[in-house]
Design a protein around this motif. Structure first.
Motif: not given
Length: 223
Positions: A179, A181-183, A185-187, A189, A192, A195
Protein backbone atom coordinates in the motif's frame (compact mmCIF):
# COMPACT_ATOMS: atom_id res chain seq x y z
CA UNK A 1 10.15 -36.83 13.91
CA UNK A 2 11.39 -37.43 10.35
CA UNK A 3 10.70 -35.05 7.47
CA UNK A 4 8.48 -37.68 5.82
CA UNK A 5 6.44 -38.01 8.99
CA UNK A 6 6.03 -34.25 9.23
CA UNK A 7 4.94 -33.97 5.61
CA UNK A 8 2.31 -36.64 6.21
CA UNK A 9 0.82 -34.44 8.93
CA UNK A 10 1.08 -31.11 7.12
CA UNK A 11 -2.59 -31.02 6.08
CA UNK A 12 -3.63 -31.47 9.72
CA UNK A 13 -1.71 -28.37 10.84
CA UNK A 14 -4.66 -26.01 10.42
CA UNK A 15 -4.49 -23.63 13.39
CA UNK A 16 -1.93 -20.86 13.83
CA UNK A 17 -0.20 -22.57 16.74
CA UNK A 18 -0.24 -25.94 14.98
CA UNK A 19 1.34 -24.40 11.87
CA UNK A 20 4.00 -22.69 13.98
CA UNK A 21 4.89 -25.92 15.76
CA UNK A 22 4.95 -27.79 12.44
CA UNK A 23 7.34 -25.23 10.95
CA UNK A 24 9.62 -25.38 14.00
CA UNK A 25 9.70 -29.19 13.96
CA UNK A 26 10.32 -29.20 10.23
CA UNK A 27 13.24 -26.80 10.60
CA UNK A 28 14.76 -29.02 13.29
CA UNK A 29 14.26 -32.15 11.17
CA UNK A 30 16.28 -30.43 8.42
CA UNK A 31 19.03 -29.60 10.89
CA UNK A 32 18.04 -25.91 10.89
CA UNK A 33 16.89 -23.47 13.54
CA UNK A 34 14.19 -21.74 11.49
CA UNK A 35 12.53 -21.63 8.07
CA UNK A 36 10.50 -19.16 6.03
CA UNK A 37 8.77 -19.10 2.65
CA UNK A 38 8.62 -15.99 0.46
CA UNK A 39 7.01 -15.64 -2.96
CA UNK A 40 7.80 -13.46 -5.97
CA UNK A 41 11.53 -13.04 -5.27
CA UNK A 42 10.91 -12.10 -1.67
CA UNK A 43 8.06 -9.66 -2.33
CA UNK A 44 5.62 -11.51 -0.06
CA UNK A 45 6.44 -13.45 3.11
CA UNK A 46 3.80 -16.14 3.60
CA UNK A 47 5.13 -18.69 6.12
CA UNK A 48 7.78 -18.52 8.86
CA UNK A 49 8.68 -20.45 11.97
CA UNK A 50 10.13 -17.71 14.17
CA UNK A 51 11.06 -14.03 14.35
CA UNK A 52 14.62 -14.60 13.14
CA UNK A 53 13.54 -16.36 9.95
CA UNK A 54 11.07 -13.53 9.29
CA UNK A 55 13.81 -10.99 9.99
CA UNK A 56 16.08 -12.64 7.42
CA UNK A 57 13.36 -12.40 4.77
CA UNK A 58 12.71 -8.75 5.64
CA UNK A 59 16.44 -8.03 5.33
CA UNK A 60 16.59 -9.58 1.87
CA UNK A 61 13.49 -7.71 0.72
CA UNK A 62 14.63 -4.36 2.13
CA UNK A 63 18.16 -4.62 0.74
CA UNK A 64 17.27 -6.32 -2.54
CA UNK A 65 20.08 -8.82 -2.03
CA UNK A 66 20.58 -12.24 -0.51
CA UNK A 67 20.66 -15.92 -1.44
CA UNK A 68 16.86 -16.16 -1.55
CA UNK A 69 16.79 -13.62 -4.39
CA UNK A 70 19.34 -15.49 -6.48
CA UNK A 71 18.39 -17.04 -9.80
CA UNK A 72 21.25 -19.53 -9.99
CA UNK A 73 19.66 -22.42 -8.14
CA UNK A 74 16.91 -24.72 -9.36
CA UNK A 75 17.07 -28.41 -8.46
CA UNK A 76 19.47 -28.09 -5.55
CA UNK A 77 19.79 -26.02 -2.41
CA UNK A 78 21.73 -22.76 -2.53
CA UNK A 79 24.07 -23.24 0.44
CA UNK A 80 25.82 -20.43 2.30
CA UNK A 81 27.36 -22.56 5.07
CA UNK A 82 29.46 -19.74 6.52
CA UNK A 83 28.31 -16.15 6.07
CA UNK A 84 31.71 -14.84 7.17
CA UNK A 85 33.50 -16.74 4.40
CA UNK A 86 30.90 -17.10 1.65
CA UNK A 87 28.67 -14.02 1.55
CA UNK A 88 30.79 -10.93 2.22
CA UNK A 89 31.67 -10.24 -1.42
CA UNK A 90 28.35 -11.26 -2.99
CA UNK A 91 25.81 -9.95 -0.45
CA UNK A 92 27.77 -7.69 1.94
CA UNK A 93 24.85 -5.75 3.41
CA UNK A 94 22.68 -8.85 3.78
CA UNK A 95 25.56 -10.69 5.46
CA UNK A 96 25.89 -7.86 7.98
CA UNK A 97 22.15 -7.88 8.72
CA UNK A 98 22.08 -11.67 9.05
CA UNK A 99 25.00 -11.64 11.47
CA UNK A 100 23.23 -8.99 13.54
CA UNK A 101 20.40 -11.52 13.93
CA UNK A 102 22.85 -14.14 15.15
CA UNK A 103 22.72 -16.12 11.88
CA UNK A 104 25.89 -17.78 10.58
CA UNK A 105 24.60 -20.04 7.78
CA UNK A 106 21.72 -19.77 5.28
CA UNK A 107 20.19 -22.37 2.94
CA UNK A 108 17.61 -21.81 0.19
CA UNK A 109 15.42 -24.16 -1.86
CA UNK A 110 13.11 -23.25 -4.77
CA UNK A 111 9.36 -23.37 -4.09
CA UNK A 112 7.91 -24.66 -7.34
CA UNK A 113 4.72 -25.77 -9.02
CA UNK A 114 5.60 -27.85 -12.05
CA UNK A 115 8.11 -25.83 -14.02
CA UNK A 116 7.12 -22.51 -12.44
CA UNK A 117 9.21 -21.19 -9.57
CA UNK A 118 6.91 -19.41 -7.12
CA UNK A 119 9.41 -18.39 -4.49
CA UNK A 120 11.94 -19.77 -2.05
CA UNK A 121 12.19 -21.70 1.21
CA UNK A 122 14.96 -20.23 3.37
CA UNK A 123 16.45 -21.85 6.45
CA UNK A 124 19.14 -20.68 8.84
CA UNK A 125 21.59 -21.87 11.47
CA UNK A 126 23.37 -19.99 14.25
CA UNK A 127 26.52 -22.05 13.69
CA UNK A 128 28.38 -22.46 10.38
CA UNK A 129 28.43 -25.73 8.47
CA UNK A 130 27.03 -27.32 5.28
CA UNK A 131 23.95 -29.47 4.89
CA UNK A 132 24.24 -33.21 4.58
CA UNK A 133 23.11 -34.78 1.32
CA UNK A 134 19.97 -36.07 3.03
CA UNK A 135 19.13 -32.66 4.50
CA UNK A 136 19.53 -30.98 1.11
CA UNK A 137 17.24 -33.56 -0.54
CA UNK A 138 14.67 -33.40 2.25
CA UNK A 139 14.58 -29.60 1.92
CA UNK A 140 13.38 -29.98 -1.66
CA UNK A 141 10.57 -32.27 -0.47
CA UNK A 142 9.51 -29.68 2.12
CA UNK A 143 9.65 -26.84 -0.43
CA UNK A 144 7.45 -28.79 -2.85
CA UNK A 145 4.94 -29.62 -0.09
CA UNK A 146 4.75 -25.99 1.03
CA UNK A 147 4.19 -24.91 -2.58
CA UNK A 148 1.00 -26.98 -2.53
CA UNK A 149 -0.04 -25.39 0.77
CA UNK A 150 0.54 -21.89 -0.54
CA UNK A 151 -1.40 -22.53 -3.76
CA UNK A 152 -4.33 -24.00 -1.81
CA UNK A 153 -4.35 -21.21 0.81
CA UNK A 154 -7.40 -19.05 1.33
CA UNK A 155 -7.45 -16.13 3.80
CA UNK A 156 -9.26 -16.47 7.09
CA UNK A 157 -11.99 -13.84 6.89
CA UNK A 158 -11.82 -13.33 10.66
CA UNK A 159 -8.06 -12.71 10.66
CA UNK A 160 -6.50 -9.25 10.41
CA UNK A 161 -5.19 -8.52 6.93
CA UNK A 162 -2.42 -6.05 7.82
CA UNK A 163 0.81 -6.32 9.73
CA UNK A 164 3.48 -8.95 10.20
CA UNK A 165 1.14 -11.84 10.98
CA UNK A 166 1.99 -14.86 13.11
CA UNK A 167 4.83 -17.33 13.06
CA UNK A 168 3.85 -20.49 11.20
CA UNK A 169 0.88 -18.89 9.46
CA UNK A 170 0.32 -18.94 5.71
CA UNK A 171 -0.74 -15.33 5.32
CA UNK A 172 0.17 -12.06 3.64
CA UNK A 173 2.62 -10.10 5.75
CA UNK A 174 3.46 -7.12 3.57
CA UNK A 175 0.05 -5.62 2.80
CA UNK A 176 1.05 -2.25 4.25
CA UNK A 177 4.33 -2.26 2.33
CA UNK A 178 2.49 -2.72 -0.95
CA UNK A 179 0.00 0.00 0.00
CA UNK A 180 2.78 2.44 0.90
CA UNK A 181 4.53 1.65 -2.38
CA UNK A 182 1.38 2.70 -4.23
CA UNK A 183 1.16 5.91 -2.21
CA UNK A 184 4.77 6.82 -3.04
CA UNK A 185 4.22 5.98 -6.70
CA UNK A 186 1.32 8.44 -6.88
CA UNK A 187 3.05 11.16 -4.83
CA UNK A 188 6.32 11.05 -6.72
CA UNK A 189 4.92 10.25 -10.15
CA UNK A 190 7.21 7.24 -10.56
CA UNK A 191 6.56 3.59 -11.50
CA UNK A 192 5.79 1.13 -8.71
CA UNK A 193 9.19 -0.52 -9.10
CA UNK A 194 11.00 2.77 -8.45
CA UNK A 195 8.65 3.63 -5.59
CA UNK A 196 9.51 0.31 -3.90
CA UNK A 197 13.23 0.99 -4.32
CA UNK A 198 12.77 4.38 -2.65
CA UNK A 199 10.74 2.82 0.17
CA UNK A 200 13.49 0.27 0.76
CA UNK A 201 16.14 2.98 0.75
CA UNK A 202 14.16 5.06 3.24
CA UNK A 203 13.80 2.09 5.58
CA UNK A 204 17.49 1.21 5.36
CA UNK A 205 18.74 4.76 5.88
CA UNK A 206 16.40 5.40 8.82
CA UNK A 207 17.19 2.13 10.59
CA UNK A 208 13.47 1.35 10.79
CA UNK A 209 11.92 -1.86 9.59
CA UNK A 210 10.18 -1.86 6.22
CA UNK A 211 6.82 -2.33 7.99
CA UNK A 212 7.38 0.63 10.30
CA UNK A 213 8.46 2.82 7.38
CA UNK A 214 5.37 1.83 5.40
CA UNK A 215 3.08 2.52 8.37
CA UNK A 216 4.63 5.97 8.82
CA UNK A 217 3.80 6.80 5.21
CA UNK A 218 0.26 5.46 5.51
CA UNK A 219 -0.32 7.54 8.65
CA UNK A 220 0.18 10.69 6.56
CA UNK A 221 -2.87 9.89 4.45
CA UNK A 222 -6.02 11.92 5.17
CA UNK A 223 -8.66 10.09 7.20
Amino acid sequence: MSVHGLLAGLDRAVGVEERRLWAVRCAHALGLEGIAVSLRRGAELVWFSDDTSAGLEDAQFTLGQGPGLSTDFDDAACQVPDLDADAGDRWPQFADEARSLGVRAVFVWPVRSGGAQLGALTGYRRTPGPLTGRQAADGLLVADALAGQVLAWRPDTDAPMDGPGSAGAVDLHRTEVHQATGVLSCRLGVPLEEALVRLRAQAYSSGLSLHDTARAILRTLPP
